[in-house]
Design a protein around this motif. Structure first.
Motif, PDB file in Angstrom:
ATOM      1  N   THR A   1     124.036  -4.461  91.852  1.00  0.00           N
ATOM      2  CA  THR A   1     123.076  -5.358  91.198  1.00  0.00           C
ATOM      3  C   THR A   1     122.889  -4.986  89.738  1.00  0.00           C
ATOM      4  OG1 THR A   1     121.214  -3.962  91.858  1.00  0.00           O
ATOM      5  CG2 THR A   1     121.768  -5.805  93.316  1.00  0.00           C
ATOM      6  N   ALA A   2     122.358  -5.954  88.978  1.00  0.00           N
ATOM      7  CA  ALA A   2     121.994  -5.703  87.587  1.00  0.00           C
ATOM      8  C   ALA A   2     120.864  -6.647  87.205  1.00  0.00           C
ATOM      9  CB  ALA A   2     123.194  -5.901  86.672  1.00  0.00           C
ATOM     10  N   ASP A   3     119.923  -6.833  88.090  1.00  0.00           N
ATOM     11  CA  ASP A   3     118.692  -7.630  88.002  1.00  0.00           C
ATOM     12  C   ASP A   3     118.384  -8.305  89.335  1.00  0.00           C
ATOM     13  OD1 ASP A   3     117.869  -7.074  85.406  1.00  0.00           O
ATOM     14  OD2 ASP A   3     118.936  -8.796  84.555  1.00  0.00           O
ATOM     15  N   CYS A   4     119.431  -8.715  90.083  1.00  0.00           N
ATOM     16  CA  CYS A   4     119.208  -9.293  91.404  1.00  0.00           C
ATOM     17  C   CYS A   4     118.581  -8.244  92.320  1.00  0.00           C
ATOM     18  CB  CYS A   4     120.524  -9.779  92.006  1.00  0.00           C
ATOM     19  SG  CYS A   4     121.272 -11.166  91.118  1.00  0.00           S
ATOM     20  N   ALA A   5     118.026  -8.693  93.429  1.00  0.00           N
ATOM     21  CA  ALA A   5     117.321  -7.785  94.333  1.00  0.00           C
ATOM     22  C   ALA A   5     118.254  -7.230  95.409  1.00  0.00           C
ATOM     23  CB  ALA A   5     116.157  -8.515  94.995  1.00  0.00           C
ATOM     24  N   PRO A   6     118.393  -5.906  95.477  1.00  0.00           N
ATOM     25  CA  PRO A   6     119.110  -5.308  96.593  1.00  0.00           C
ATOM     26  C   PRO A   6     118.135  -5.117  97.758  1.00  0.00           C
ATOM     27  CG  PRO A   6     118.496  -3.610  95.032  1.00  0.00           C
ATOM     28  CD  PRO A   6     117.959  -4.909  94.489  1.00  0.00           C
ATOM     29  N   VAL A   7     118.563  -5.481  98.958  1.00  0.00           N
ATOM     30  CA  VAL A   7     117.716  -5.335 100.135  1.00  0.00           C
ATOM     31  C   VAL A   7     118.463  -4.509 101.175  1.00  0.00           C
ATOM     32  CG1 VAL A   7     116.262  -6.515 101.814  1.00  0.00           C
ATOM     33  CG2 VAL A   7     116.844  -7.667  99.660  1.00  0.00           C
TER      34      VAL A   7
ATOM     35  N   CYS B   1     114.710  -4.589  90.827  1.00  0.00           N
ATOM     36  CA  CYS B   1     115.193  -5.906  90.423  1.00  0.00           C
ATOM     37  C   CYS B   1     114.351  -6.383  89.251  1.00  0.00           C
ATOM     38  CB  CYS B   1     115.127  -6.907  91.575  1.00  0.00           C
ATOM     39  SG  CYS B   1     113.469  -7.192  92.242  1.00  0.00           S
ATOM     40  N   ILE B   2     114.724  -7.492  88.669  1.00  0.00           N
ATOM     41  CA  ILE B   2     113.969  -8.004  87.534  1.00  0.00           C
ATOM     42  C   ILE B   2     112.587  -8.470  87.998  1.00  0.00           C
ATOM     43  CG2 ILE B   2     114.898 -10.353  87.721  1.00  0.00           C
ATOM     44  CD1 ILE B   2     114.972 -10.324  84.583  1.00  0.00           C
ATOM     45  N   ALA B   3     111.564  -8.080  87.264  1.00  0.00           N
ATOM     46  CA  ALA B   3     110.179  -8.387  87.642  1.00  0.00           C
ATOM     47  C   ALA B   3     109.717  -9.699  86.998  1.00  0.00           C
ATOM     48  CB  ALA B   3     109.265  -7.251  87.225  1.00  0.00           C
TER      49      ALA B   3
ATOM     50  N   LEU C   1     109.713  -1.899  96.216  1.00  0.00           N
ATOM     51  CA  LEU C   1     109.578  -0.723  95.354  1.00  0.00           C
ATOM     52  C   LEU C   1     108.890  -1.024  94.027  1.00  0.00           C
ATOM     53  CD1 LEU C   1     112.961   1.143  95.928  1.00  0.00           C
ATOM     54  CD2 LEU C   1     110.789   1.359  97.143  1.00  0.00           C
ATOM     55  N   GLY C   2     108.900  -2.284  93.607  1.00  0.00           N
ATOM     56  CA  GLY C   2     108.185  -2.652  92.389  1.00  0.00           C
ATOM     57  C   GLY C   2     108.765  -2.056  91.117  1.00  0.00           C
ATOM     58  N   LEU C   3     110.084  -1.921  91.049  1.00  0.00           N
ATOM     59  CA  LEU C   3     110.743  -1.350  89.877  1.00  0.00           C
ATOM     60  C   LEU C   3     111.481  -2.441  89.111  1.00  0.00           C
ATOM     61  CD1 LEU C   3     112.163   1.886  91.549  1.00  0.00           C
ATOM     62  CD2 LEU C   3     110.255   1.742  89.929  1.00  0.00           C
ATOM     63  N   ASP C   4     111.170  -2.589  87.828  1.00  0.00           N
ATOM     64  CA  ASP C   4     111.722  -3.655  86.993  1.00  0.00           C
ATOM     65  C   ASP C   4     112.979  -3.169  86.278  1.00  0.00           C
ATOM     66  OD1 ASP C   4     112.239  -5.748  85.267  1.00  0.00           O
ATOM     67  OD2 ASP C   4     110.273  -5.724  84.291  1.00  0.00           O
ATOM     68  N   THR C   5     114.124  -3.734  86.639  1.00  0.00           N
ATOM     69  CA  THR C   5     115.383  -3.326  86.014  1.00  0.00           C
ATOM     70  C   THR C   5     115.418  -3.668  84.524  1.00  0.00           C
ATOM     71  OG1 THR C   5     116.300  -5.413  86.865  1.00  0.00           O
ATOM     72  CG2 THR C   5     116.789  -3.420  88.098  1.00  0.00           C
TER      73      THR C   5
ATOM     74  N   PHE D   1     120.459  -0.649  84.858  1.00  0.00           N
ATOM     75  CA  PHE D   1     121.228  -1.659  84.137  1.00  0.00           C
ATOM     76  C   PHE D   1     120.548  -3.015  84.330  1.00  0.00           C
ATOM     77  CE2 PHE D   1     124.500   1.504  85.423  1.00  0.00           C
ATOM     78  CZ  PHE D   1     124.919   1.889  84.163  1.00  0.00           C
ATOM     79  N   SER D   2     120.745  -3.920  83.357  1.00  0.00           N
ATOM     80  CA  SER D   2     120.142  -5.246  83.431  1.00  0.00           C
ATOM     81  C   SER D   2     121.040  -6.257  82.737  1.00  0.00           C
ATOM     82  CB  SER D   2     118.758  -5.247  82.766  1.00  0.00           C
ATOM     83  OG  SER D   2     118.292  -6.575  82.555  1.00  0.00           O
TER      84      SER D   2
END
Length: 255
Positions: free
Chosen positions: A106-112, A161-163, A219-223, A231-232
């Motif tokens: 990923t580079a902004d999309c959400a990994p689950v 992921c991107i917030a 997790l609430g982490l903004d890439t 990475f983003s």
């Protein structure tokens, strides 16, 4: 810093897994750090070294399996490792085989990442907005059930992921989600005229809960905002950079 940074979810405690970022890799330049993306312009040797470090940090000795991600809702069940050159086009992987580690880039999309520890079934999904609205998490859960998992036992964690604060979308994007379900309006905040801020993480959590999962962690982490850690794609695009790195999220079963 040379050590690979691994972020783990309490919901998946006891299952080998990790959400990795860019810390601890050998790549340099615009993709500096733990870049694992073969679609970048990074050198193959650096990518291979980074992938090896990632696996070692999560499940040493395991065989990494990835797919050719296409923003679909398609999920594949992996019963044996396949050559990287032969990886299928899909956006989720499921296995019940020890010694494999499933990887999503990923580079902004959400990994689950998913696990039913009792059944011994794990999965990893790539949920960008297209895959998320298309039902990639639903496909993943169904494939897990086919291997003996039960959705009321499945735990899931949504990684970096991107917030919402970083994810501006246009009115057409907003309309697409509201046409699927008017209640989806709650995942958007007003932005500048004719634009909105989309909460991808909250939407993915919603889809997991709607599918019947009881244990879900975000997790609430903004890439986009955490440049030192992640990475983003959008950040690179906004800067006009010609390349960007990809991070990996891993889950597997110990042999």
């Amino acid at each position: 810093m040379s050590d690979v940074e691994v972020t783990r979810a309490r919901a998946l405690d006891g299952v080998p897994h990790g959400f990795l970022g860019r810390i601890g890799g050998v790549s340099t330049g615009m993709v500096a750090g733990l870049n694992v993306g073969t679609g970048s312009h990074d050198g193959p040797a650096a990518i291979a070294e980074n992938r090896g470090r990632a696996v070692k940090a999560v499940l040493p000795g395991a065989k990494l399996v990835t797919v050719y991600q296409v923003h679909s809702a398609d999920a594949v069940t992996v019963l044996a490792p396949f050559d990287e050159a032969l990886r299928p086009k899909a956006d989720a992987l499921i296995t019940n085989q020890p010694g494999l580690v499933l990887g999503i880039l990923t580079a902004d999309c959400a990994p689950v990442l998913f696990a039913d520890g009792e059944a011994g079934v794990v999965a990893a999904a790539h949920a960008g907005w297209k895959g998320a609205i298309g039902g990639v998490t639903d496909s993943t859960i169904a494939a897990m059930e086919a291997l003996g998992a039960r959705r009321e036992r499945i735990a899931a964690a949504v990684g970096p992921c991107i917030a919402r604060a970083s994810y501006e979308v246009d009115a057409g994007f907003f309309q697409r989600f509201c046409e699927q379900d008017p209640a989806n309006e709650r995942f958007f905040a007003d932005g500048r005229p004719e634009h909105f801020q989309f909460d991808l993480e909250a939407y993915v959590v919603h889809r997991l809960a709607l599918a019947g999962l009881r244990t879900i962690e975000a997790l609430g982490l903004d890439t986009y905002a955490n440049e030192a850690r992640f990475f983003s794609f959008r950040r690179a695009t906004h800067r006009g950079e010609p390349d960007y790195g990809r991070q990996v999220s891993l889950i597997g079963l110990a042999a």
